[in-house]
Scaffold this motif. Structure first.
Motif, PDB file in Angstrom:
ATOM      1  N   GLU A  80       0.808  -1.217   0.000  1.00  0.00           N
ATOM      2  CA  GLU A  80       0.000   0.000   0.000  1.00  0.00           C
ATOM      3  C   GLU A  80       0.843   1.271   0.000  1.00  0.00           C
ATOM      4  O   GLU A  80       0.465   2.277  -0.586  1.00  0.00           O
ATOM      5  N   GLY A  81       1.954   1.269   0.716  1.00  0.00           N
ATOM      6  CA  GLY A  81       2.810   2.436   0.784  1.00  0.00           C
ATOM      7  C   GLY A  81       2.264   3.554   1.659  1.00  0.00           C
ATOM      8  O   GLY A  81       2.719   4.683   1.566  1.00  0.00           O
ATOM      9  N   GLN A  82       1.305   3.246   2.511  1.00  0.00           N
ATOM     10  CA  GLN A  82       0.756   4.242   3.433  1.00  0.00           C
ATOM     11  C   GLN A  82       1.454   4.192   4.786  1.00  0.00           C
ATOM     12  O   GLN A  82       1.646   5.210   5.430  1.00  0.00           O
ATOM     13  N   TRP A  83       1.789   2.976   5.205  1.00  0.00           N
ATOM     14  CA  TRP A  83       2.386   2.785   6.520  1.00  0.00           C
ATOM     15  C   TRP A  83       3.219   1.511   6.454  1.00  0.00           C
ATOM     16  O   TRP A  83       2.697   0.406   6.356  1.00  0.00           O
ATOM     17  N   VAL A  84       4.521   1.670   6.460  1.00  0.00           N
ATOM     18  CA  VAL A  84       5.416   0.521   6.445  1.00  0.00           C
ATOM     19  C   VAL A  84       5.950   0.326   7.857  1.00  0.00           C
ATOM     20  O   VAL A  84       6.433   1.269   8.486  1.00  0.00           O
ATOM     21  N   LEU A  85       5.820  -0.887   8.347  1.00  0.00           N
ATOM     22  CA  LEU A  85       6.312  -1.242   9.667  1.00  0.00           C
ATOM     23  C   LEU A  85       7.477  -2.206   9.484  1.00  0.00           C
ATOM     24  O   LEU A  85       7.336  -3.228   8.812  1.00  0.00           O
ATOM     25  N   LEU A  86       8.615  -1.846  10.066  1.00  0.00           N
ATOM     26  CA  LEU A  86       9.799  -2.702  10.046  1.00  0.00           C
ATOM     27  C   LEU A  86      10.074  -3.137  11.473  1.00  0.00           C
ATOM     28  O   LEU A  86      10.397  -2.308  12.330  1.00  0.00           O
ATOM     29  N   ASP A  87       9.933  -4.421  11.742  1.00  0.00           N
ATOM     30  CA  ASP A  87      10.113  -4.960  13.089  1.00  0.00           C
ATOM     31  C   ASP A  87      11.478  -5.623  13.191  1.00  0.00           C
ATOM     32  O   ASP A  87      11.727  -6.653  12.562  1.00  0.00           O
ATOM     33  N   TYR A  88      12.352  -5.029  13.992  1.00  0.00           N
ATOM     34  CA  TYR A  88      13.691  -5.558  14.202  1.00  0.00           C
ATOM     35  C   TYR A  88      13.825  -6.252  15.556  1.00  0.00           C
ATOM     36  O   TYR A  88      14.921  -6.522  16.018  1.00  0.00           O
ATOM     37  N   GLY A  89      12.717  -6.502  16.208  1.00  0.00           N
ATOM     38  CA  GLY A  89      12.758  -7.166  17.508  1.00  0.00           C
ATOM     39  C   GLY A  89      12.901  -6.176  18.636  1.00  0.00           C
ATOM     40  O   GLY A  89      11.930  -5.835  19.291  1.00  0.00           O
ATOM     41  N   ASP A  90      14.112  -5.685  18.852  1.00  0.00           N
ATOM     42  CA  ASP A  90      14.316  -4.750  19.952  1.00  0.00           C
ATOM     43  C   ASP A  90      13.956  -3.311  19.592  1.00  0.00           C
ATOM     44  O   ASP A  90      13.940  -2.438  20.454  1.00  0.00           O
ATOM     45  N   PHE A  91      13.640  -3.065  18.327  1.00  0.00           N
ATOM     46  CA  PHE A  91      13.078  -1.772  17.937  1.00  0.00           C
ATOM     47  C   PHE A  91      12.159  -1.959  16.735  1.00  0.00           C
ATOM     48  O   PHE A  91      12.303  -2.911  15.966  1.00  0.00           O
ATOM     49  N   VAL A  92      11.195  -1.047  16.630  1.00  0.00           N
ATOM     50  CA  VAL A  92      10.212  -1.087  15.551  1.00  0.00           C
ATOM     51  C   VAL A  92      10.200   0.287  14.882  1.00  0.00           C
ATOM     52  O   VAL A  92      10.177   1.319  15.559  1.00  0.00           O
ATOM     53  N   ILE A  93      10.206   0.286  13.553  1.00  0.00           N
ATOM     54  CA  ILE A  93      10.225   1.526  12.790  1.00  0.00           C
ATOM     55  C   ILE A  93       8.924   1.634  12.001  1.00  0.00           C
ATOM     56  O   ILE A  93       8.530   0.700  11.298  1.00  0.00           O
ATOM     57  N   HIS A  94       8.275   2.787  12.129  1.00  0.00           N
ATOM     58  CA  HIS A  94       7.056   3.091  11.387  1.00  0.00           C
ATOM     59  C   HIS A  94       7.380   4.205  10.405  1.00  0.00           C
ATOM     60  O   HIS A  94       7.766   5.299  10.820  1.00  0.00           O
ATOM     61  N   VAL A  95       7.242   3.929   9.116  1.00  0.00           N
ATOM     62  CA  VAL A  95       7.374   4.963   8.091  1.00  0.00           C
ATOM     63  C   VAL A  95       5.962   5.206   7.582  1.00  0.00           C
ATOM     64  O   VAL A  95       5.332   4.305   7.023  1.00  0.00           O
ATOM     65  N   MET A  96       5.459   6.423   7.815  1.00  0.00           N
ATOM     66  CA  MET A  96       4.042   6.679   7.582  1.00  0.00           C
ATOM     67  C   MET A  96       3.800   7.855   6.637  1.00  0.00           C
ATOM     68  O   MET A  96       4.441   8.906   6.763  1.00  0.00           O
ATOM     69  N   HIS A  97       2.861   7.656   5.733  1.00  0.00           N
ATOM     70  CA  HIS A  97       2.348   8.747   4.910  1.00  0.00           C
ATOM     71  C   HIS A  97       1.727   9.767   5.853  1.00  0.00           C
ATOM     72  O   HIS A  97       1.123   9.390   6.872  1.00  0.00           O
ATOM     73  N   GLU A  98       1.861  11.054   5.543  1.00  0.00           N
ATOM     74  CA  GLU A  98       1.401  12.083   6.472  1.00  0.00           C
ATOM     75  C   GLU A  98      -0.080  11.956   6.835  1.00  0.00           C
ATOM     76  O   GLU A  98      -0.459  12.228   7.980  1.00  0.00           O
ATOM     77  N   GLU A  99      -0.922  11.518   5.910  1.00  0.00           N
ATOM     78  CA  GLU A  99      -2.348  11.354   6.216  1.00  0.00           C
ATOM     79  C   GLU A  99      -2.580  10.215   7.202  1.00  0.00           C
ATOM     80  O   GLU A  99      -3.369  10.341   8.136  1.00  0.00           O
ATOM     81  N   SER A 100      -1.886   9.104   7.006  1.00  0.00           N
ATOM     82  CA  SER A 100      -2.007   7.971   7.933  1.00  0.00           C
ATOM     83  C   SER A 100      -1.458   8.337   9.302  1.00  0.00           C
ATOM     84  O   SER A 100      -2.041   7.979  10.335  1.00  0.00           O
ATOM     85  N   ARG A 101      -0.372   9.052   9.299  1.00  0.00           N
ATOM     86  CA  ARG A 101       0.235   9.447  10.575  1.00  0.00           C
ATOM     87  C   ARG A 101      -0.696  10.351  11.373  1.00  0.00           C
ATOM     88  O   ARG A 101      -0.861  10.182  12.580  1.00  0.00           O
ATOM     89  N   GLU A 102      -1.305  11.274  10.689  1.00  0.00           N
ATOM     90  CA  GLU A 102      -2.250  12.164  11.368  1.00  0.00           C
ATOM     91  C   GLU A 102      -3.468  11.387  11.864  1.00  0.00           C
ATOM     92  O   GLU A 102      -3.938  11.599  12.984  1.00  0.00           O
ATOM     93  N   PHE A 103      -3.971  10.470  11.062  1.00  0.00           N
ATOM     94  CA  PHE A 103      -5.170   9.703  11.422  1.00  0.00           C
ATOM     95  C   PHE A 103      -4.926   8.811  12.639  1.00  0.00           C
ATOM     96  O   PHE A 103      -5.721   8.779  13.572  1.00  0.00           O
ATOM     97  N   TYR A 104      -3.809   8.068  12.640  1.00  0.00           N
ATOM     98  CA  TYR A 104      -3.554   7.101  13.711  1.00  0.00           C
ATOM     99  C   TYR A 104      -2.914   7.726  14.956  1.00  0.00           C
ATOM    100  O   TYR A 104      -3.093   7.199  16.051  1.00  0.00           O
ATOM    101  N   GLY A 105      -2.180   8.787  14.809  1.00  0.00           N
ATOM    102  CA  GLY A 105      -1.613   9.499  15.949  1.00  0.00           C
ATOM    103  C   GLY A 105      -0.795   8.635  16.899  1.00  0.00           C
ATOM    104  O   GLY A 105      -0.996   8.695  18.115  1.00  0.00           O
TER     105      GLY A 105
END
Length: 121
Positions: A80-105
């Protein structure tokens, strides 16, 4: 318990990669006292789907090259390219489209946790 120095250094590498690709509002929280499954949550914003996907790819590449071949345990949201979640175990990275980021907060969930200095210039 606090995040390990190794995790903090890795998240700084990820933040630098996102910053190179013009991410906005890159933030990171030490969530180790609240969650037993991870130590750090990082959120980076992007203005469009192509930027979300490119940023996630750049983060993965840098973590692989600069952290001894480190790879995510799981990756979600790449179609989708709206919200990519990268789970590295001891840290998690969220790369979010600005609309998704605003919506989910997501920042609201972690705002009581200590912020991690990402040392971005």
């Amino acid at each position: 318990m606090t995040a390990t120095q190794e995790s903090i250094e890795a998240i700084r590498i990820a933040a630098a990669a996102a910053d190179r690709l013009k991410a906005f509002d890159i933030i990171s929280f030490d969530v180790s006292n609240l969650l037993g499954i991870t130590d750090i949550m990082m959120i980076a914003g992007a203005s469009n789907e192509r930027q979300v996907l490119a940023m996630a790819e750049e983060i993965e590449k840098d973590l692989f090259l600069k952290c001894s071949g480190r790879q995510p345990r799981s990756r979600e949201g790449l179609t989708e390219g709206q919200w990519v979640l990268l789970d590295y175990g001891d840290f998690v990275i969220h790369v979010m489209h600005e609309e998704s980021r605003e919506f989910y907060g997501l920042e609201r969930l972690w705002r009581d946790c200590p912020a991690i200095d990402l040392e971005l210039a």
